[in-house]
Design a protein around this motif. Structure first.
Motif, PDB file in Angstrom:
ATOM      1  N   LEU A  39       0.760  -1.357  -0.048  1.00  0.00           N
ATOM      2  CA  LEU A  39       0.057  -0.009  -0.145  1.00  0.00           C
ATOM      3  C   LEU A  39       0.945   1.290  -0.076  1.00  0.00           C
ATOM      4  CD1 LEU A  39      -2.918  -0.730   2.227  1.00  0.00           C
ATOM      5  CD2 LEU A  39      -3.002  -0.257   0.003  1.00  0.00           C
ATOM      6  N   LEU A  44       8.286   5.858   2.002  1.00  0.00           N
ATOM      7  CA  LEU A  44       6.999   6.831   2.782  1.00  0.00           C
ATOM      8  C   LEU A  44       6.958   6.154   4.068  1.00  0.00           C
ATOM      9  CD1 LEU A  44       5.364   8.925   2.204  1.00  0.00           C
ATOM     10  CD2 LEU A  44       3.319   7.349   1.021  1.00  0.00           C
ATOM     11  N   ALA A  48       7.089   7.944   7.619  1.00  0.00           N
ATOM     12  CA  ALA A  48       6.206   7.848   8.713  1.00  0.00           C
ATOM     13  C   ALA A  48       6.942   6.996  10.073  1.00  0.00           C
ATOM     14  CB  ALA A  48       5.146   6.542   8.261  1.00  0.00           C
ATOM     15  N   GLY A  73       0.537  15.691  -0.421  1.00  0.00           N
ATOM     16  CA  GLY A  73       0.759  14.310   0.017  1.00  0.00           C
ATOM     17  C   GLY A  73       0.299  13.843   1.544  1.00  0.00           C
ATOM     18  N   SER A  76      -1.410  10.252   1.299  1.00  0.00           N
ATOM     19  CA  SER A  76      -0.342   9.229   1.412  1.00  0.00           C
ATOM     20  C   SER A  76       0.263   9.096   2.705  1.00  0.00           C
ATOM     21  CB  SER A  76       0.512   9.498   0.236  1.00  0.00           C
ATOM     22  OG  SER A  76       0.008   9.566  -0.929  1.00  0.00           O
ATOM     23  N   ILE A  77       0.632  10.114   3.491  1.00  0.00           N
ATOM     24  CA  ILE A  77       1.231  10.174   4.836  1.00  0.00           C
ATOM     25  C   ILE A  77       0.549   9.757   5.792  1.00  0.00           C
ATOM     26  CG2 ILE A  77       2.464  11.708   6.529  1.00  0.00           C
ATOM     27  CD1 ILE A  77       3.583  13.057   3.877  1.00  0.00           C
ATOM     28  N   THR A  79      -2.031   7.663   5.447  1.00  0.00           N
ATOM     29  CA  THR A  79      -2.110   6.199   5.331  1.00  0.00           C
ATOM     30  C   THR A  79      -0.927   5.189   5.687  1.00  0.00           C
ATOM     31  OG1 THR A  79      -3.610   6.458   3.312  1.00  0.00           O
ATOM     32  CG2 THR A  79      -2.653   4.280   3.519  1.00  0.00           C
ATOM     33  N   ARG A 108      -8.518   6.212  -2.985  1.00  0.00           N
ATOM     34  CA  ARG A 108      -7.189   5.884  -2.991  1.00  0.00           C
ATOM     35  C   ARG A 108      -7.143   4.662  -2.439  1.00  0.00           C
ATOM     36  NH1 ARG A 108      -3.895  10.325  -2.570  1.00  0.00           N
ATOM     37  NH2 ARG A 108      -2.260   9.059  -2.642  1.00  0.00           N
ATOM     38  N   LEU A 109      -7.931   4.145  -1.671  1.00  0.00           N
ATOM     39  CA  LEU A 109      -7.556   2.665  -0.726  1.00  0.00           C
ATOM     40  C   LEU A 109      -8.465   1.673  -1.717  1.00  0.00           C
ATOM     41  CD1 LEU A 109      -7.399   3.910   2.826  1.00  0.00           C
ATOM     42  CD2 LEU A 109      -5.561   3.062   1.415  1.00  0.00           C
TER      43      LEU A 109
ATOM     44  N   ILE B 327      10.799  13.130   3.633  1.00  0.00           N
ATOM     45  CA  ILE B 327      10.597  12.181   2.675  1.00  0.00           C
ATOM     46  C   ILE B 327      11.135  12.345   1.247  1.00  0.00           C
ATOM     47  CG2 ILE B 327       8.818  10.539   1.726  1.00  0.00           C
ATOM     48  CD1 ILE B 327       7.227  11.287   4.547  1.00  0.00           C
ATOM     49  N   THR B 337      -2.228   0.370  -4.156  1.00  0.00           N
ATOM     50  CA  THR B 337      -3.267   0.910  -4.394  1.00  0.00           C
ATOM     51  C   THR B 337      -3.155   2.579  -4.481  1.00  0.00           C
ATOM     52  OG1 THR B 337      -4.338  -0.708  -3.100  1.00  0.00           O
ATOM     53  CG2 THR B 337      -5.651   1.297  -3.570  1.00  0.00           C
ATOM     54  N   ASN B 341       2.749   9.912  -3.688  1.00  0.00           N
ATOM     55  CA  ASN B 341       2.328  11.002  -2.795  1.00  0.00           C
ATOM     56  C   ASN B 341       1.983  11.951  -3.568  1.00  0.00           C
ATOM     57  OD1 ASN B 341       4.736  11.211  -3.676  1.00  0.00           O
ATOM     58  ND2 ASN B 341       5.622  11.798  -1.780  1.00  0.00           N
ATOM     59  N   LEU B 343      -0.992  13.310  -4.200  1.00  0.00           N
ATOM     60  CA  LEU B 343      -2.060  14.277  -3.905  1.00  0.00           C
ATOM     61  C   LEU B 343      -1.946  14.527  -2.382  1.00  0.00           C
ATOM     62  CD1 LEU B 343      -5.155  12.144  -5.161  1.00  0.00           C
ATOM     63  CD2 LEU B 343      -4.330  14.496  -5.890  1.00  0.00           C
TER      64      LEU B 343
END
Lengths: 244, 343
Positions: A39, A44, A48, A73, A76-77, A79, A108-109, B327, B337, B341, B343
């Motif tokens: 995922l 990333l 995190a 972002g 994304s971050i 998640t 997105r998921l 990052i 999925t 990054n 968005l």
């Protein structure tokens, strides 16, 4: 099971790959961990983990990921934070889409749009009935399908018991917040979480705007600088004394 | 470091101005007409009073340097330039080639319109361009070389000869003027001396006629002796003035041979054009320098205009906040999925 390598969720990525390459029988945990790793990109996930280490919250907590403008972002971050909390600490995590104006997390998921928060605040239902499983013990509470306007939805959320329900039901809640300057609900949504984290994408928002966004928060937030890539060749940076 | 980041992020902004300037410089040089040179050498006679170092404030100045300065000074004057143009083939050439100028700017229409004087008369063109066409250098203490660069061999040789001729003409005119003044002066002096002498002779004759016993030499008579001495004195004076008058007349008659220089090598037409490699190198270097300057200015402007954060230091400096994590960028395909990054 003799001779099989079945890594735990805490095992490093290399162990998971090793187990996979040896053709071992996959159990549910391994499958979930593999799916979770797919995922989010490794870079990333590393970021995190670094943030979580810096913030230093153990156990229960609510993080909110916000930004100055859209496209930095946040989703994304958020998640990646949720996945890292589950993978590294085996915590139950709920990922909440609080961007009621332009929700995108479910999309997105690859999950359903609703029901979600907007539906939840209108009734007296339990949070458990509205969450969707992403992977492992990571869950999504989407923004929902209601056409109610965002500020009103947020007000109802603040007045409801939903947040306390979330805290009871999950170990960690990660909020995907709206941007601070491009959304009317940005600052208000940020106040709903204990630790708002500001994502700044390199080369996107001008610094005066970022400064203005920071001023709209109650306290100076931890900052994640996202999308950093130096165009200067490494040898030149090293020769100029830049070792990063 | 931000400057370098901008530079490497926008390599075209850095490269394009340099390439464009180099191309423009190369194109400009390639479009230049061929040029030819012709050189004439003058031998400066140090014995001529005007060329003598002792006559100058600085006694260490060579005769050739004096002449070089004089020619260069004359070249800057409009009348001299126009006279050279008229004497040589330059005026006719410019009249028949309205847009051909020694500077070559005519090859690039825009530049020609901006910088050239081709809209003026032929005389204007000559006055503007002749100083750039002619190079005067000393070849030693007594040798001056005059080199003319022109679009054709005949124009180069003809113009070089015209410069020499006009310079000789100007020198002759100056000397003639001086000698004419001297002749006029001595002529006047001679007239006065002649009148004085005649008067003295008349007085002596009158006295001798009135006193027949007195000898013509005046011996034995005080008055006659005094008058005879006056005649002798006036005669000497008259002869002296006459001599100077004749000398001035002689100088005026021979003025053409007193220019102070001789032509050692007459200018000749060379069929070989001037090598353009040096000019090409110079123009290319100029283009490179201008291009680099433009690039640096553009990159500096872009750097100044970029007010976004690029590094953790920017956040620390502007907001006073510590960056919890950095990052790096990753391709959208690196996510499953998630579409990266973006968005």
């Amino acid at each position: 099971m003799t001779g099989e390598v079945v890594p735990s969720r805490l095992a490093p990525l290399s162990a998971l790959h090793a187990a996979r390459s040896q053709g071992s029988t996959r159990d549910k945990e391994l499958d979930d961990a593999q799916a979770a790793l797919q995922l989010v990109p490794p870079v990333l996930l590393r970021g995190a983990r670094e943030v979580l280490q810096r913030i230093g919250q153990n156990g229960h907590g609510t993080y909110g990921v916000t930004s100055t403008v859209r496209g930095e972002g946040r989703t994304s971050i958020a998640t990646a934070l949720a996945i890292a909390e589950w993978l590294d600490h085996e915590r139950r995590v709920v990922l909440v889409d609080l961007d009621l104006e332009q929700p995108s997390l479910h999309e997105r998921l690859g999950l359903r749009e609703g029901p979600g928060i907007r539906d939840l605040v209108q009734g007296h239902n339990s949070v458990e009935d509205y969450v969707q499983r992403i992977v492992g013990d990571v869950w999504l509470l989407s923004a929902g399908r209601s056409r109610d306007d965002a500020p009103r939805g947020l007000n109802r959320l603040a007045e409801s018991t939903i947040l306390s329900q979330l805290s009871e039901w999950a170990d960690v809640a990660v909020f995907d917040l709206p941007p601070l300057l491009e959304s009317v609900t940005g600052p208000e949504a940020a106040r709903l979480c204990a630790t708002p984290i500001l994502v700044v994408r390199a080369g996107v928002a001008p610094m005066p705007q970022v400064k203005e966004a920071v001023e709209r928060l109650a306290a100076p937030p931890p900052v994640i600088l996202n999308g950093v890539r130096s165009a200067v060749p490494r040898w030149l940076r090293r020769s100029l004394g830049d070792t990063r | 470091m931000r400057f370098l980041e901008t530079l490497f992020r926008h390599p075209l902004v850095a490269i394009l101005p340099v390439l464009v300037c180099l191309l423009v410089a190369g194109g400009y040089q390639a479009s230049q007409p061929k040029s030819y040179t012709s050189t004439g050498s003058l031998y400066i006679d140090a014995t001529v009073p005007g060329n003598s170092p002792t006559n100058t404030a600085n006694q260490y100045v060579d005769p050739s340097t004096l002449q070089q300065s004089a020619i260069e000074e004359l070249l800057t004057t409009r009348s001299f330039a126009i006279a050279v143009g008229a004497k040589g083939p330059l005026a006719a050439y410019l009249a028949s080639h309205p847009r051909a100028e020694s500077t070559g700017l005519a090859a690039v229409p825009l530049l020609s319109n901006l910088f050239s004087s081709s809209k003026g008369s032929v005389d204007d063109q000559i006055a503007n361009n002749l100083p750039n066409m002619v190079t005067v250098v000393t070849g030693g203490p007594q040798v001056v070389n005059i080199t003319v660069t022109a679009p054709s061999p005949s124009v180069a040789a003809g113009t070089a000869q015209a410069v020499i001729d006009e310079y000789a003409s100007q020198t002759t005119a100056a000397l003639t003027s001086t000698d004419q003044v001297a002749v006029r002066y001595y002529d006047q002096q001679l007239g006065q001396a002649e009148a004085t002498l005649q008067q003295a002779q008349q007085q002596l004759s009158t006295y001798l006629a009135a006193h027949p016993t007195v000898p013509a030499t005046g011996v034995g008579n005080a008055s006659a002796t005094e008058l005879a001495q006056a005649v002798t004195l006036d005669t000497t004076s008259y002869q002296s003035v006459l001599s100077q008058y004749q000398s001035a007349e002689l100088s005026l008659a021979n003025v053409a041979s007193q220019t102070g220089f001789q032509v050692l090598d007459a200018p000749s037409a060379s069929a070989t054009p001037v090598s353009s490699s040096k000019k090409l190198l110079e123009t290319g270097l100029a283009g490179l320098v201008v291009g680099l300057l433009v690039s640096v200015l553009l990159i500096t402007a872009l750097t100044a205009a970029d007010r976004t954060s690029r590094r953790a230091e920017d956040i620390r400096r502007t907001l006073g906040l510590e960056v919890a994590a950095t990052i790096g960028r990753f391709p959208p395909s690196a996510a499953g999925t998630l579409r990266g990054n973006e968005l």
